[in-house]
Design a protein around this motif. Structure first.
Motif, short mmCIF file in Angstrom:
data_model
loop_
_atom_site.label_atom_id
_atom_site.label_comp_id
_atom_site.label_asym_id
_atom_site.label_seq_id
_atom_site.Cartn_x
_atom_site.Cartn_y
_atom_site.Cartn_z
N SER A 10 5.25 2.51 -1.07
CA SER A 10 6.10 1.50 -0.44
C SER A 10 6.06 1.62 1.08
N PHE A 11 5.99 2.85 1.58
CA PHE A 11 5.90 3.04 3.02
C PHE A 11 4.61 2.46 3.57
N ILE A 12 3.50 2.70 2.90
CA ILE A 12 2.21 2.18 3.35
C ILE A 12 2.21 0.65 3.33
N LEU A 13 2.74 0.07 2.27
CA LEU A 13 2.79 -1.40 2.19
C LEU A 13 3.68 -1.99 3.27
N LEU A 14 4.84 -1.40 3.50
CA LEU A 14 5.73 -1.89 4.55
C LEU A 14 5.11 -1.72 5.93
N TYR A 15 4.42 -0.61 6.14
CA TYR A 15 3.76 -0.37 7.42
C TYR A 15 2.67 -1.41 7.67
N MET A 16 1.87 -1.69 6.66
CA MET A 16 0.81 -2.68 6.82
C MET A 16 1.39 -4.07 7.03
N PHE A 17 2.46 -4.41 6.32
CA PHE A 17 3.12 -5.70 6.51
C PHE A 17 3.65 -5.82 7.94
N PHE A 18 4.27 -4.76 8.43
CA PHE A 18 4.78 -4.77 9.80
C PHE A 18 3.65 -4.94 10.81
N GLU A 19 2.54 -4.28 10.60
CA GLU A 19 1.40 -4.38 11.52
C GLU A 19 0.84 -5.81 11.55
N VAL A 20 0.72 -6.42 10.38
CA VAL A 20 0.18 -7.79 10.31
C VAL A 20 1.13 -8.77 10.99
N ILE A 21 2.42 -8.66 10.69
CA ILE A 21 3.40 -9.58 11.28
C ILE A 21 3.48 -9.39 12.78
N SER A 22 3.55 -8.13 13.25
CA SER A 22 3.65 -7.91 14.70
C SER A 22 2.37 -8.35 15.41
N GLY A 23 1.21 -8.14 14.79
CA GLY A 23 -0.04 -8.61 15.38
C GLY A 23 -0.10 -10.12 15.47
N PHE A 53 -5.30 7.96 13.68
CA PHE A 53 -4.44 9.08 14.06
C PHE A 53 -2.97 8.68 14.04
N PHE A 54 -2.64 7.52 14.56
CA PHE A 54 -1.25 7.09 14.60
C PHE A 54 -0.71 6.86 13.20
N PHE A 55 -1.51 6.24 12.34
CA PHE A 55 -1.07 6.01 10.97
C PHE A 55 -0.86 7.34 10.25
N LEU A 56 -1.77 8.29 10.43
CA LEU A 56 -1.62 9.59 9.78
C LEU A 56 -0.40 10.34 10.31
N GLY A 57 -0.14 10.21 11.61
CA GLY A 57 1.04 10.84 12.19
C GLY A 57 2.32 10.25 11.63
N ILE A 58 2.37 8.94 11.51
CA ILE A 58 3.54 8.28 10.94
C ILE A 58 3.69 8.65 9.47
N LEU A 59 2.59 8.74 8.76
CA LEU A 59 2.63 9.13 7.36
C LEU A 59 3.16 10.56 7.21
N PHE A 60 2.74 11.44 8.08
CA PHE A 60 3.22 12.83 8.07
C PHE A 60 4.72 12.87 8.35
N ILE A 61 5.17 12.12 9.33
CA ILE A 61 6.60 12.08 9.67
C ILE A 61 7.40 11.51 8.51
N ALA A 62 6.88 10.47 7.87
CA ALA A 62 7.57 9.90 6.72
C ALA A 62 7.66 10.91 5.57
N THR A 63 6.61 11.69 5.38
CA THR A 63 6.62 12.72 4.36
C THR A 63 7.69 13.76 4.65
N LEU A 64 7.74 14.20 5.90
CA LEU A 64 8.78 15.16 6.28
C LEU A 64 10.17 14.58 6.09
N ALA A 65 10.34 13.32 6.47
CA ALA A 65 11.65 12.68 6.31
C ALA A 65 12.04 12.59 4.84
N TYR A 66 11.08 12.32 3.99
CA TYR A 66 11.37 12.25 2.56
C TYR A 66 11.84 13.60 2.04
#
Length: 78
Positions: A10-23, A53-66
């Motif tokens: 769900s995080f990956i899908l929301l992230y991709m949706f946000f990237e497409v909409i903001s772009g 790198f940015f996506f992997l960093g955000i994914l790592f932070i989301a993992t830690l947050a979980y």
């Protein structure tokens, strides 16, 4: 583990949706500077390389947050 995988998907899908909409919004609102365009008519186009790198960093932070949220909000055992 199922909850973690569901969270990641769900995080990956929301992230991709946000990237497409903001772009799309940034592209729609972009107005080029015509003075700069007229000065550089040589036809050279430069593209930035996409970085994961940015996506992997955000994914790592989301993992830690979980994991922190699971540890902090765990119900006490009875």
């Amino acid at each position: 583990m199922k909850r973690y995988i569901a969270f990641l998907i769900s995080f990956i899908l929301l992230y991709m949706f946000f990237e497409v909409i903001s772009g799309s919004v940034l592209t729609a609102l972009y107005t080029p500077d015509l003075y700069l365009v007229s000065n550089s008519l040589n036809g050279e186009v430069l593209f930035a390389r996409p970085s994961s790198f940015f996506f992997l960093g955000i994914l790592f932070i989301a993992t830690l947050a979980y994991f922190f949220s699971q540890k902090l909000f765990r119900e006490p055992s009875k």
